[in-house]
Design an enzyme around this catalytic site. Structure first.
Site, PDB file in Angstrom:
ATOM      1  N   TYR A 158       0.847  -1.201   0.000  1.00 12.61           N
ATOM      2  CA  TYR A 158       0.000   0.000   0.000  1.00 12.61           C
ATOM      3  C   TYR A 158       0.883   1.252   0.000  1.00 12.61           C
ATOM      4  CZ  TYR A 158      -3.283   3.550   1.654  1.00 12.61           C
ATOM      5  OH  TYR A 158      -4.029   4.691   1.785  1.00 12.61           O
TER       6      TYR A 158
HETATM    7  P1  NAD Z   1     -13.104   4.648   1.543  1.00 13.78           P
HETATM    8  O1  NAD Z   1     -12.809   3.205   1.395  1.00 13.78           O
HETATM    9  O2  NAD Z   1     -14.265   5.072   2.369  1.00 13.78           O
HETATM   10  O3  NAD Z   1     -13.260   5.355   0.131  1.00 13.78           O
HETATM   11  C1  NAD Z   1     -12.543   4.956  -1.011  1.00 13.78           C
HETATM   12  C2  NAD Z   1     -13.308   5.442  -2.218  1.00 13.78           C
HETATM   13  O4  NAD Z   1     -12.586   5.002  -3.384  1.00 13.78           O
HETATM   14  C3  NAD Z   1     -14.707   4.825  -2.304  1.00 13.78           C
HETATM   15  O5  NAD Z   1     -15.601   5.786  -2.794  1.00 13.78           O
HETATM   16  C4  NAD Z   1     -14.531   3.707  -3.332  1.00 13.78           C
HETATM   17  O6  NAD Z   1     -15.713   3.391  -4.042  1.00 13.78           O
HETATM   18  C5  NAD Z   1     -13.502   4.365  -4.247  1.00 13.78           C
HETATM   19  N1  NAD Z   1     -12.815   3.398  -5.111  1.00 13.78           N
HETATM   20  C6  NAD Z   1     -12.066   2.322  -4.745  1.00 13.78           C
HETATM   21  N2  NAD Z   1     -11.639   1.671  -5.840  1.00 13.78           N
HETATM   22  C7  NAD Z   1     -12.119   2.357  -6.920  1.00 13.78           C
HETATM   23  C8  NAD Z   1     -12.028   2.188  -8.319  1.00 13.78           C
HETATM   24  N3  NAD Z   1     -11.367   1.161  -8.885  1.00 13.78           N
HETATM   25  N4  NAD Z   1     -12.626   3.095  -9.123  1.00 13.78           N
HETATM   26  C9  NAD Z   1     -13.314   4.120  -8.595  1.00 13.78           C
HETATM   27  N5  NAD Z   1     -13.469   4.334  -7.273  1.00 13.78           N
HETATM   28  C10 NAD Z   1     -12.871   3.440  -6.460  1.00 13.78           C
HETATM   29  O7  NAD Z   1     -11.756   5.280   2.148  1.00 13.78           O
HETATM   30  P2  NAD Z   1     -11.265   6.776   2.351  1.00 13.78           P
HETATM   31  O8  NAD Z   1     -10.622   6.831   3.661  1.00 13.78           O
HETATM   32  O9  NAD Z   1     -12.325   7.750   2.024  1.00 13.78           O
HETATM   33  O10 NAD Z   1     -10.117   6.811   1.240  1.00 13.78           O
HETATM   34  C11 NAD Z   1      -9.970   7.835   0.283  1.00 13.78           C
HETATM   35  C12 NAD Z   1      -8.500   7.946  -0.093  1.00 13.78           C
HETATM   36  O11 NAD Z   1      -7.756   8.324   1.057  1.00 13.78           O
HETATM   37  C13 NAD Z   1      -7.860   6.638  -0.604  1.00 13.78           C
HETATM   38  O12 NAD Z   1      -7.028   6.934  -1.695  1.00 13.78           O
HETATM   39  C14 NAD Z   1      -7.043   6.182   0.598  1.00 13.78           C
HETATM   40  O13 NAD Z   1      -5.932   5.414   0.179  1.00 13.78           O
HETATM   41  C15 NAD Z   1      -6.629   7.493   1.197  1.00 13.78           C
HETATM   42  N6  NAD Z   1      -6.248   7.466   2.621  1.00 13.78           N
HETATM   43  C16 NAD Z   1      -7.153   7.131   3.584  1.00 13.78           C
HETATM   44  C17 NAD Z   1      -6.747   7.154   4.912  1.00 13.78           C
HETATM   45  C18 NAD Z   1      -7.671   6.801   6.045  1.00 13.78           C
HETATM   46  O14 NAD Z   1      -7.179   6.568   7.160  1.00 13.78           O
HETATM   47  N7  NAD Z   1      -8.958   6.769   5.853  1.00 13.78           N
HETATM   48  C19 NAD Z   1      -5.436   7.511   5.248  1.00 13.78           C
HETATM   49  C20 NAD Z   1      -4.547   7.841   4.232  1.00 13.78           C
HETATM   50  C21 NAD Z   1      -4.979   7.834   2.930  1.00 13.78           C
END
Ligand code: NAD
Length: 253
Positions: A158
């Site tokens: 990741y």
């Molecule tokens: P989440 O799982 O709630 O949301 C992820 C979103 O990405 C969802 O809407 C999902 O449908 C979409 N998605 C996944 N695969 C996809 C694809 N192939 N095509 C289109 N859409 C797709 O999680 P989140 O926390 O809202 O994550 C958003 C971003 O933030 C991600 O890139 C994640 O890596 C990053 N992030 C999250 C955290 C955390 O702690 N929540 C920390 C660091 C980074």
């Protein structure tokens, strides 16, 4: 007549994407929300934006389906022209992403490929398709993670996918700079969303451990990441490009 400012947020049906779409709408952007599977959720976000007096519409996109991206971009541009008389877009937030928390001996080839197709290949080809439709002053914001700065077991793939996204951020800032387009990334720390099965929101033990390793003493909320994305999309940070800005409350310093 001043044309509306248009922002595209991928994976905006929930979590950080939803909060980012709302934060941009509050700042006067017309927002295109992409969703992969859950149209009803995306329509709920559109309703919330309209309740704020903003404008938005949802459009389906699987960012890992590279072959669909150019067609998606054409459809998107036709729709923003029809609804808002806009000739292009101003902001792209590459938010959609997936996690993989598996060690060296557990991760499968399929998981590896899905991770890089979603977190790296998708943002690259989507940025290419939409940068052509951005004028001088366009901005791209990529969503990375604090895990590119510190390491722990099981996060290698990741973190590597997000490190690749950070490298793309710097290289594309150089390539797109002459067109007046800024490219930056926000690196969130642990934030309470559905990510990783909702662990950062629902697992009290994990939250306590993460809070103890964070200068501000807690896990982040989606709106706190979204406001930072919106700041990068605003004119106030117009001289900032090729940067990684961590938004983690001081995680694992
Ligand atoms: P989440 O799982 O709630 O949301 C992820 C979103 O990405 C969802 O809407 C999902 O449908 C979409 N998605 C996944 N695969 C996809 C694809 N192939 N095509 C289109 N859409 C797709 O999680 P989140 O926390 O809202 O994550 C958003 C971003 O933030 C991600 O890139 C994640 O890596 C990053 N992030 C999250 C955290 C955390 O702690 N929540 C920390 C660091 C980074």
């Amino acid at each position: 007549m001043e044309l509306p400012r248009v922002a595209v947020v991928t994976g905006a049906n929930r979590g950080l994407g939803r909060a980012t779409a709302m934060a941009l709408a509050r700042r006067g952007f017309c927002v295109v929300l992409t969703y992969r599977g859950d149209r009803l959720e995306a329509e709920g976000v559109v309703r919330s934006i309209r309740e704020l007096g903003g404008e938005a519409f949802p459009i389906r996109l699987d960012v890992a389906d590279t072959a669909s991206i150019d067609r998606f971009a054409d459809e998107l541009l036709a729709e923003v022209g029809r609804r808002w008389s806009a000739g292009g877009i101003d902001v792209l937030v590459n938010n959609a992403g997936i996690g993989l928390f598996a060690g060296l001996h557990e991760a499968t080839v399929e998981q590896f490929d899905a991770l890089f197709a979603t977190n790296v290949r998708g943002p690259f080809f989507l940025t290419r398709a939409l940068a052509r439709r951005m004028g001088d002053g366009g901005r791209v914001v990529n969503i990375s993670t604090s895990l590119t700065r510190h390491v722990s077991a099981g996060t290698s793939l990741y973190a590597a996918s997000k490190s690749a996204l950070e490298t793309l951020t710097r290289s594309l800032a150089v390539e797109l700079g002459p067109s007046g387009i800024r490219v930056n990334c926000i690196a969130p720390g642990p934030t309470a969303t559905d990510f990783n099965g909702g662990a950062m929101r629902d697992d009290a033990n994990l939250r306590e451990t993460l809070a103890g390793a964070t200068a501000l003493g807690r896990v982040g909320e989606p709106e706190e990441i979204a406001d930072a994305v919106a700041a990068l999309a605003s004119g106030d940070l117009r001289w900032v490009t090729a940067e990684r800005i961590e938004v983690s409350g001081g995680s694992l310093l």
